[in-house]
Design an enzyme around this catalytic site. Structure first.
Site, PDB file in Angstrom:
ATOM      1  CE  LYS A   9      -0.279   1.815   3.599  1.00 50.66           C
ATOM      2  NZ  LYS A   9       0.292   2.972   4.382  1.00 50.66           N
ATOM      3  CG  ASP A 136      -2.901   1.789   6.813  1.00 50.70           C
ATOM      4  OD1 ASP A 136      -3.591   2.819   6.840  1.00 50.70           O
ATOM      5  OD2 ASP A 136      -1.656   1.801   6.849  1.00 50.70           O
TER       6      ASP A 136
END
Length: 275
Positions: A9, A136
């Site tokens: 990410k 996240d």
């Protein structure tokens, strides 16, 4: 066997707006994912097993509370499904490096267990588990470009072009808690309007200044990325210390990677592309 990718990410922009009463921070961020990362393999077995392999396995060896096993246990608690599993995490992303490796691994575990159980990966209960595991993890569970708000779990999809990207980590550990603690608590405003690339180019990472103060090696990484030919944007991701550079041309990305590997063979360097 279920094989689930756990791609890295990136935060193309990360605006920290305020510290919340619950200890988290109010964020606005542009999450994107790349084509490469870790892999989680899940296989029905006679008893539970968990193993970590790959080039960064040593960074997690002996860790008693891995996000993968937490995700497994949370899934079972929520859905009441407890068949034994052998889980193997193939760790190719550096640990605690601002690119969501642990969160991506947890999300891959949830997707894999949902597939084994015949559940939709879009099941709201799955997203609730993800939010409990970490800020996240919901974005990693969705696995596509998103604007994240709140502490990162309030997601809105947005499109991003598949640009080449170079990821570089100097091998310096940076504590997320320490970086957030060093943030100056100044609200510098929301994400800009526009498409994903415009948001990235006009945005910022509010955690970059405190991270650079704590880990000056980030300065060196960014300086090398910024001077590369053809770079559109060079910035730190998350709380660091991994930095990225976006390019228009794959050839420029490859040239930059070759130069950095020659100059700093001890650094981690990954040529990939936005997914």
């Amino acid at each position: 066997m279920i094989v689930e990718p756990a791609p890295a990410k990136l935060n193309l922009a990360l605006h920290v707006r305020a510290r919340r009463d619950d200890g988290y921070h109010e964020l606005e961020t542009l999450f994107v994912f790349v084509r490469d990362g870790d892999t989680v393999r899940l296989t029905p077995a006679e008893r539970d097993g968990f193993a970590i392999i790959g080039p960064f396995a040593n960074g997690l060896t002996g860790e008693g509370d891995n996000l993968v096993t937490r995700a497994r246990d949370a899934f079972r608690c929520a859905f009441g499904m407890g068949d034994p599993l052998s889980i193997v995490l193939d760790k190719h992303l550096p640990v605690a490096s601002g690119i969501g490796g642990g969160s991506a691994d947890a999300a891959a575990t949830l997707r894999g267990m949902a597939q084994l159980a015949g559940l939709s990966p879009a099941d709201p209960a799955l997203m609730a588990i993800a939010a409990d595991l970490g800020s996240d993890v919901p974005a990693c569970l969705a696995g596509r470009t998103m604007i994240g708000r709140g502490r990162g779990e309030q997601l809105s999809p947005i499109e991003v072009p598949p640009l080449p990207v170079l990821l570089v980590n100097p091998g310096v550990g940076v504590s997320t808690a320490a970086v957030f603690a060093a943030w100056d608590r100044t609200d510098r405003g929301p994400l800009p309007d526009g498409d994903a690339l415009a948001i990235a180019l006009d945005g910022r990472n509010d955690l970059e200044p405190p991270a650079r103060a704590l880990a000056p090696a980030i300065d060196t990484v960014l300086a090398m990325l910024e001077k590369a030919d053809g770079v559109r944007l060079a910035r730190m991701s998350g709380s660091g210390a991994t930095c990225f550079a976006l390019f228009d041309r794959t050839e420029d990305c490859q040239t930059a990677a070759t130069a950095i590997r020659a100059a700093r063979p001890d650094w981690w360097c990954l040529e990939t592309a936005l997914a």
